[in-house]
Design a protein around this motif. Structure first.
Motif, short mmCIF file in Angstrom:
data_model
loop_
_atom_site.label_atom_id
_atom_site.label_comp_id
_atom_site.label_asym_id
_atom_site.label_seq_id
_atom_site.Cartn_x
_atom_site.Cartn_y
_atom_site.Cartn_z
N UNK A 153 0.95 -1.21 -0.13
CA UNK A 153 -0.25 -0.02 -0.06
C UNK A 153 0.88 1.40 0.13
N UNK A 154 1.76 1.41 0.84
CA UNK A 154 2.59 2.66 0.75
C UNK A 154 3.36 2.98 -0.33
N UNK A 155 3.93 1.77 -0.62
CA UNK A 155 4.75 1.98 -2.29
C UNK A 155 3.97 2.51 -3.21
N UNK A 156 2.68 1.75 -3.19
CA UNK A 156 1.53 2.28 -4.23
C UNK A 156 1.29 3.67 -4.03
N UNK A 157 1.17 4.10 -3.03
CA UNK A 157 0.85 5.57 -2.70
C UNK A 157 1.86 6.25 -3.06
N UNK A 158 3.12 5.96 -2.85
CA UNK A 158 4.27 6.79 -2.99
C UNK A 158 4.51 6.88 -4.55
N UNK A 159 4.45 5.78 -5.33
CA UNK A 159 4.18 5.60 -6.90
C UNK A 159 3.48 6.35 -7.46
N UNK A 160 2.13 6.44 -6.88
CA UNK A 160 0.92 7.32 -7.64
C UNK A 160 1.46 8.80 -7.31
N UNK A 161 1.91 9.10 -6.10
CA UNK A 161 2.04 10.46 -5.91
C UNK A 161 3.48 11.13 -6.52
N UNK A 162 4.33 10.14 -6.89
CA UNK A 162 5.84 10.72 -7.42
C UNK A 162 5.53 11.02 -9.01
N UNK A 163 4.16 10.32 -9.90
CA UNK A 163 3.91 10.48 -10.87
C UNK A 163 3.38 12.27 -11.04
N UNK A 164 2.58 12.44 -9.94
CA UNK A 164 2.35 13.87 -9.94
C UNK A 164 3.48 14.79 -9.66
N UNK A 165 4.38 14.56 -8.71
CA UNK A 165 5.36 15.32 -8.42
C UNK A 165 6.29 15.65 -9.75
N UNK A 166 6.40 14.50 -10.48
CA UNK A 166 7.11 14.91 -11.61
C UNK A 166 6.20 15.79 -12.85
N UNK A 167 5.23 15.66 -12.56
CA UNK A 167 4.43 16.59 -13.69
C UNK A 167 4.49 17.94 -12.79
N UNK A 168 4.31 18.05 -11.70
CA UNK A 168 4.28 19.39 -11.39
C UNK A 168 5.61 20.09 -11.25
N UNK A 169 6.62 19.42 -10.86
CA UNK A 169 8.22 19.79 -11.13
C UNK A 169 8.45 20.26 -12.59
N UNK A 170 8.13 19.41 -13.54
CA UNK A 170 8.16 19.85 -15.01
C UNK A 170 7.82 21.09 -15.18
N UNK A 171 6.25 21.29 -14.70
CA UNK A 171 5.60 22.60 -14.84
C UNK A 171 6.25 23.66 -14.29
N UNK A 172 6.81 23.63 -12.96
CA UNK A 172 7.31 24.84 -12.61
C UNK A 172 8.88 25.04 -12.92
N UNK A 173 9.39 24.10 -13.58
CA UNK A 173 10.48 24.27 -13.91
C UNK A 173 10.90 24.90 -15.73
N UNK A 174 9.83 24.59 -16.37
CA UNK A 174 9.67 24.93 -17.68
C UNK A 174 8.89 26.20 -17.89
#
Length: 916
Positions: free
Chosen positions: A673-694
């Motif tokens: 469960x916690x790995x699944x939550x972390x993986x799902x959250x990391x996907x959104x983190x990548x999207x937001x990080x690219x948004x803020x950076x670019x």
């Protein structure tokens, strides 16, 4: 061309021998060096019995000739020339060109009728005068035939600066171009832009008007009319020209100021006619040096009738010494036989004194002469004599100019052009054009008494060398001028007030204009503005006809806005409810409801909901770049975490009730469960990080209305914003699918329908949000997203937790292990009944005993829910049925493998222990 002018001059002189004016003789004094003098002792000529004679004796011009006499005597007294002396020969020009040419012949040796031996004195080497430009132009052409230098003390026309045509001409006054600039300064300082011009038709007048019009082009000064009077007083058209001038002055009612370059006699005739008209009185006259110090033109009228008279005069000198000279003057006419002009004046004064009051003739004559002193003439005439005297002294310092090596006029001319001479401690020199740029004085006529006008009241000075500046000589003089001219307005059109601009009227001069209101978003903050300036439309605006730009109202979702307050209230309520739910869950941590809801995951879920409510706050207030970046990122991450937790919970419950053991074993190994939550959250983190950076969100100004501008957060990259929302949508779809699959689980464990409902709420809100967000503009655009986020968060909060809190708080009997076992037993029996019914039906056996209530005392006994089979004795049965002989059913009920399959489905229930 030179021969033509020579022929013209001599023809005029010969004709005048027969038809010319008969005038008084001259004034002479012996000397080694003779200076000629040409003064307008009489101001005009007139015809008497077919003969032209000089007319209108001028005391002021006599005084000017005496200034030359005094200057010559001062040079001799100071012995500037060493053992040489200066002499003079002064003649009367009678203010007439022809008479002036005739008298100028006496200055020339070659054209003198007498031989050199018969001449009573040495020839004239230089000439001082004349005063008028027309006379100076004619005389200098004549004198140039013998290279005799001429130094004028009053001729100011710019034509005489041409050294190709007038090589022998010099002057101790500036040219008229500077006088014109002085007059323009007077007009500009009073903002008089609609002006009339009066001039005489001569070289002086034409040149002055030409220069005035030329310099006025860049000053917004226009001329309503230009009246040109014939130069010759005996011209038959003079009276008609004066009548036309009077008509122009009286009909142009907006013209309150008139510039005049006319001669004194012309002004006298003009005033005589003009002041008979009521509309001709009370004007402001700006006089050139031609008549600026000629009070006789008023002929007894006062300034209250005429109006105000400004004048430009040549640079003034110190008259103290000359006044003393006049006071010491012998008033006996017989002692001045050598000066016919002075002789005649004193003789007339003596006769008038005898008739008026015996014994006062002498005092009256001296007083009259002193009253006629013009300071400018003192400076100009004395400077001319000083220049000649010092030039002669330099030439004769090493030569015998008295007898053998007499000076030639050409030598003196060249020496004068190069000479630096001194007077009253100041150094002077002629420029390359033979001019002396000494500047001008500005005078204001004052009425001292009903019969006396002061024409020497200097109020300002005009400096040529200091960039043509007009300077008042004192604060008192400036106030004096203001008191006289403060109410005088001479403009073609009324002033355009701030908020309007000048627009030239069709077919009219630039000074005649209409006032047009400034258009929207333009302004003018000064009177008579020619243009309306554009406001900075990004931050300011202005209505039509505005004199200033006004700051646009800044729009955003303010904290004080009632809608914003309402949304914040719901946000606070949601956050408070989230905290209350969290407290309830922690307080009832070991109860079946909490444990069945996967307690740790619920705490993470509650934290994500709290963060989601917190993100709503960032959508209000005045935006800034940091806030714009944080609000979407915080919402995206918190809601992604929220959906991830729900998805994990859904998987947990589905796995607990999966019938197929093989699939269950595989999924159990993958379920982290916690790995699944972390993986799902990391996907959104990548999207937001690219948004803020670019291409990160930032504040942006947007125009809503002309008077308002919107400060909002610009997402900048719609693609990144869409990717963030789509990512959450994908997770919600997974949750929706899993929840739909588990819709038939035991009631105590069945959250699927609530998850399904929560996801449906989310989908509906965000599907509606997209077109609304794209099309809505204005300060309430952030409120749209705030509403959607609140609805989504409230949907999850209500669907996931409120039913459980209700059970925990108000249905405590349902929050027990017994209740959960009973729920599972009922669900299991329901499933078995469905299977048995299906099996019996398939073999053609009907069993109505299933409608009978199950005896709880004999019900199946469930051991702790593991993968082991429950022990069953011979006296125990899974179901107690009515005693109906049915071998097929008995076989089915006693089938261990069948019971084991169904019981294994409950082995993964989260921490719930059911005991019999």
């Amino acid at each position: 061309m030179k021969h033509f002018f020579t022929f013209y001059i001599f023809s005029s002189v010969l004709l005048d021998q027969f038809f010319g004016a008969t005038c008084l003789d001259d004034a002479t004094a012996p000397g080694d060096i003779i200076i000629g003098g040409l003064f307008p002792i009489h101001e005009s000529v007139k015809e008497v019995n077919g003969t032209w004679i000089c007319d209108r004796f001028s005391t002021a011009r006599l005084v000017q000739s005496l200034i030359m006499v005094h200057a010559v005597e001062e040079v001799n007294k100071r012995q500037v020339l060493g053992n040489l002396t200066l002499g003079y020969r002064i003649v009367d020009s009678c203010s007439d060109v022809t008479t002036s040419l005739k008298k100028a012949l006496s200055f020339m040796r070659k054209n003198n009728t007498r031989s050199v031996a018969e001449q009573p004195s040495p020839p004239v080497l230089a000439v001082v005068g004349g005063y008028h430009s027309e006379i100076s132009i004619a005389v200098t052409r004549l004198l140039n035939l013998e290279n005799i230098p001429q130094i004028s003390y009053g001729a100011t026309t710019g034509f005489l600066s041409d050294k190709i045509r007038f090589p022998s001409f010099m002057r101790t006054v500036p040219e008229d171009d500077h006088q014109v600039r002085a007059i323009l300064n007077i007009l500009k300082s009073h903002q008089w832009t609609w002006v009339g011009i009066v001039t005489t038709d001569g070289d002086y007048g034409r040149y002055a008007v030409q220069r005035l019009e030329q310099h006025a082009k860049g000053t917004n000064i226009c001329f309503a009319f230009t009246s040109v009077l014939p130069d010759v007083l005996r011209d038959s058209q003079l009276q008609d020209s004066i009548s036309a001038t009077v008509k122009s002055i009286t009909e142009n009612t907006n013209v309150k100021v008139i510039v005049s370059f006319a001669k004194p006699n012309h002004m006298m005739y003009l005033f005589n006619r003009l002041l008979k008209e009521p509309k001709g009185k009370g004007k402001v006259w700006v006089a050139s040096d031609n008549w600026s110090q000629s009070p006789s033109i008023l002929r007894g009228r006062t300034l209250s009738e005429v109006g105000t008279i400004f004048g430009t005069t040549l640079k003034s000198g110190n008259p103290t010494k000359f006044e003393q000279y006049l006071k010491n003057l012998d008033v006996d006419p017989e002692h001045h036989r050598n000066n016919v002009f002075l002789y005649q004046f004193l003789k007339n004064q003596t006769q008038q004194g005898k008739r008026a009051k015996p014994g006062t003739a002498n005092d009256t004559a001296i007083e009259t002469l002193i009253n006629m002193i013009y300071p400018y003439a003192v400076f100009s005439v004395e400077l001319a004599v000083e220049a000649i005297g010092q030039a002669v002294a330099n030439l004769c310092i090493e030569r015998d100019c008295k007898t053998r090596e007499r000076l030639q006029p050409s030598e003196l001319r060249d020496a004068l052009r190069k000479q630096t001479f001194t007077m009253d401690g100041n150094n002077y020199t002629f420029d390359k054009n033979g001019d002396l740029n000494s500047g001008y004085d500005i005078i204001l006529w004052n009425q001292k008494s009903p019969t006396t006008v002061d024409v020497h009241n200097i109020v300002a000075t005009f400096s040529i060398k200091k960039n043509h500046t007009l300077t008042f000589i004192s604060q008192e003089k400036q106030q004096e001028v203001t008191s006289v001219t403060g109410d005088v307005i001479s403009i073609c059109s009324n002033k355009c007030a701030p908020g309007t601009r000048k627009q030239s009227a069709q077919g009219q001069p630039v000074c005649c204009y209409e006032c047009k209101s400034c258009p929207e978003n333009h302004f003018s903050n000064t009177s008579d503005s020619t243009v309306c300036d554009l406001c900075d439309t990004r931050t300011h605006y202005s209505p039509m006809g505005s004199k200033t730009c006004m700051l646009k109202e800044i729009l955003f979702l303010k904290w004080t806005d009632k809608y914003h307050k309402t949304l914040l209230a719901f946000t606070a309520l949601g956050a408070l409810l989230t905290l209350v739910v969290g407290i309830i869950f922690v307080a009832r941590w070991n109860t079946p409801v909490v444990r069945a809801s996967v307690g740790p995951i619920c705490i993470i879920l509650l934290f994500s909901l709290l963060s989601t409510f917190a993100s709503v706050i960032l959508f209000g207030g005045k935006p800034n770049n940091k806030q714009c970046k944080a609000r979407q990122v915080l919402f995206g991450l918190s809601f992604t975490l929220c959906v991830s937790c729900i998805m994990v919970k859904s998987f947990k419950i589905i796995l607990a009730f999966e019938f197929d053991p093989s699939i269950k074993r595989v999924l159990n190994k993958l379920y982290k469960p916690y790995i699944i939550i972390a993986v799902c959250l990391s996907g959104q983190v990548i999207i937001c990080a690219l948004w803020l950076a670019l291409k990160s969100p930032e504040t942006k100004w947007a125009k809503l209305e002309n008077t308002k501008r919107l400060l909002r957060c610009e997402e900048t990259s719609n693609e990144a914003f869409g990717a963030m929302l789509c990512y959450i949508g994908v997770l919600c779809l997974i949750c929706f699918g899993v929840a739909f699959k588990g819709r038939k689980l035991p009631h105590s464990y069945n959250e699927s329908k609530f998850i399904t409902f929560a996801m449906l709420i989310y989908f509906i809100c965000w599907i509606i949000f997209v077109p609304v967000y794209v099309n809505v503009t204005g300060q309430y655009l952030p409120a749209v997203e705030m509403v959607v986020i609140l609805i989504s968060a409230y949907g999850i909060l209500f669907c996931q937790f409120f039913t459980k809190c209700y059970v925990i708080l108000f249905k405590k009997e349902a929050n027990t292990e017994h209740a959960f076992r009973q729920d599972v037993r009922n669900h299991s029996l329901g499933s078995i009944s469905e299977i048995n019914s299906s099996s019996v039906t398939s073999i053609g056996i009907q069993n109505p005993a299933f409608d009978v209530e199950l005896p709880m005392s004999n019900s199946m006994s469930l051991v702790p829910l593991t993968d082991q089979n429950p022990p069953m004795g011979s006296d125990q049965s899974s179901l107690s049925l009515s005693p109906v002989s049915n071998p097929q059913l008995t076989r089915l009920q006693n089938d261990d493998s069948f019971n084991k399959k169904h019981l294994k489905r409950y082995s993964s229930l989260p921490a719930v222990i059911c005991k019999s």
